[in-house]
Design an enzyme around this catalytic site. Sequence first.
Site, mmCIF file in Angstrom:
data_model
loop_
_atom_site.group_PDB
_atom_site.id
_atom_site.type_symbol
_atom_site.label_atom_id
_atom_site.label_comp_id
_atom_site.label_asym_id
_atom_site.label_seq_id
_atom_site.Cartn_x
_atom_site.Cartn_y
_atom_site.Cartn_z
ATOM 1 N N HIS A 230 0.828 -1.213 0.000
ATOM 2 C CA HIS A 230 0.000 0.000 0.000
ATOM 3 C C HIS A 230 0.859 1.259 0.000
ATOM 4 O O HIS A 230 0.645 2.176 -0.800
ATOM 5 C CB HIS A 230 -0.940 0.005 1.205
ATOM 6 C CG HIS A 230 -1.894 1.163 1.218
ATOM 7 N ND1 HIS A 230 -1.523 2.432 1.604
ATOM 8 C CD2 HIS A 230 -3.211 1.253 0.892
ATOM 9 C CE1 HIS A 230 -2.558 3.247 1.517
ATOM 10 N NE2 HIS A 230 -3.599 2.559 1.084
ATOM 11 N N ASP A 231 1.817 1.324 0.911
ATOM 12 C CA ASP A 231 2.673 2.507 1.041
ATOM 13 C C ASP A 231 4.003 2.348 0.320
ATOM 14 O O ASP A 231 4.859 3.239 0.394
ATOM 15 C CB ASP A 231 2.948 2.805 2.516
ATOM 16 C CG ASP A 231 1.712 3.260 3.266
ATOM 17 O OD1 ASP A 231 0.641 3.395 2.643
ATOM 18 O OD2 ASP A 231 1.819 3.475 4.495
#
Length: 436
Positions: A230-231
Amino acid sequence: MSPASLLSTVLVAAASVRLAAAASAQVFSPPSKGPLVQTANYTSFSNTTLHDHKVVKGKVFDRIIQVWLENTDFDVAGSTPIFESLSSQGITFTNYHGVTHPSEPNYIASVGGDFFGMADDNMYHIPSNISCVVDLLEDRGISWATYQENMPGVGYYGYGYTQANYINSSAAAYTYYYRKHNPLMIYDSVALNAERVKRVRTFNDFANDVVNGTLPQWTFITPNMVNDAHDTTIDFAADFLEYWLLPLLTDPRVNGERTLILLTFDENETYGIQNTVYTIALGTAIPVNLRGTIDDTVYTHYSMLSTVQNNWSLKSLGRQDTNASIASVFDFVAKKTGHKNTPVAANKVPHFNLTGVAGGPLTSAHYVPFSAPNILAKGAGSGGVHLNKGIDLRLTEAKLPAPVNVTAHNTTTPWQMSPETTSGKKVIPCAEAKCP
């Protein structure tokens, strides 16, 4: 250039910028010495274990482990060496889809059969009279748990958790855990149930349960915000899988006899294209002759529900899990159980890249109350439709009022909470019975 093409170009460019920034910011670092070694990097050590020794035999598999990654286009994942390697060990689903955008509605849909109009990643809760997969599993005595990396403790209710940065100790604190990726915690029937909430567990608890031989039959696993891509990037997530998943594939306490491991993504990264996500079915439950093959059947996150229902002859939820055109049972399971999927022509596949256009109880822009399930629906299991206590069967989908934009009345859906909320108490003014 058309508006749609322009939007797609902008989204792709924005995604590229985010990925470039993430790639330069962090490099994978194992949080522990191994996936079954507890670590202080997960904030709290496990002091409890489950006691799940009973095995309810399924028709095709006796355990299912779902591992979710984040926000990656099909072709991007498929070009990564570890996914190529894992695909050679299992069945690659080439026509598997997230059901909407962004992340959170996909998570809640996979365990509840609907995303209820949710179109953002805000903090919500779903009332106890709305059923989820846990109700179906417990009806048959099937053990279950969810394991959330970097959640600070069992049953933690908060929106997120910020802690010391274990990758870079000189960097600022980092929010590795978010509730939006922990779907069962969003259902009050789990989160506000004193016994059930003990099964919303951490990765240290996962290590403890595996070592004690009490890993449940149904598990839902979410890595943290960097390890799930996600990051960060798909390459970062690939390093995590090498560290965490690969050793578990050879551990009989996890991948024991008749185990199905499903590795998937919540959604793709590029909103302007079909929401197809790279998904692999692994584990000892996969027939040897099917390993290294592909399956182009149309599947969605609802197929997780229908496949589990079919395998253990469970009731259904009476929602999209019973929609035969988008909730096909995994083909290798259906062929063994005799279940007949509904073929979907290529030009009839729905476009699953919705961004805020569906009405429902979890949207303020198009608010309608929760409806009762369709009690006449036919699922892939048996025994009819499960109904939780307190559901109003008179409030069918056909009888719902027209959607209302409650933000025009200076309020929000009654099921949205402030991120600072750490209990099940509603903290907003619009009550379900009094919403416009």
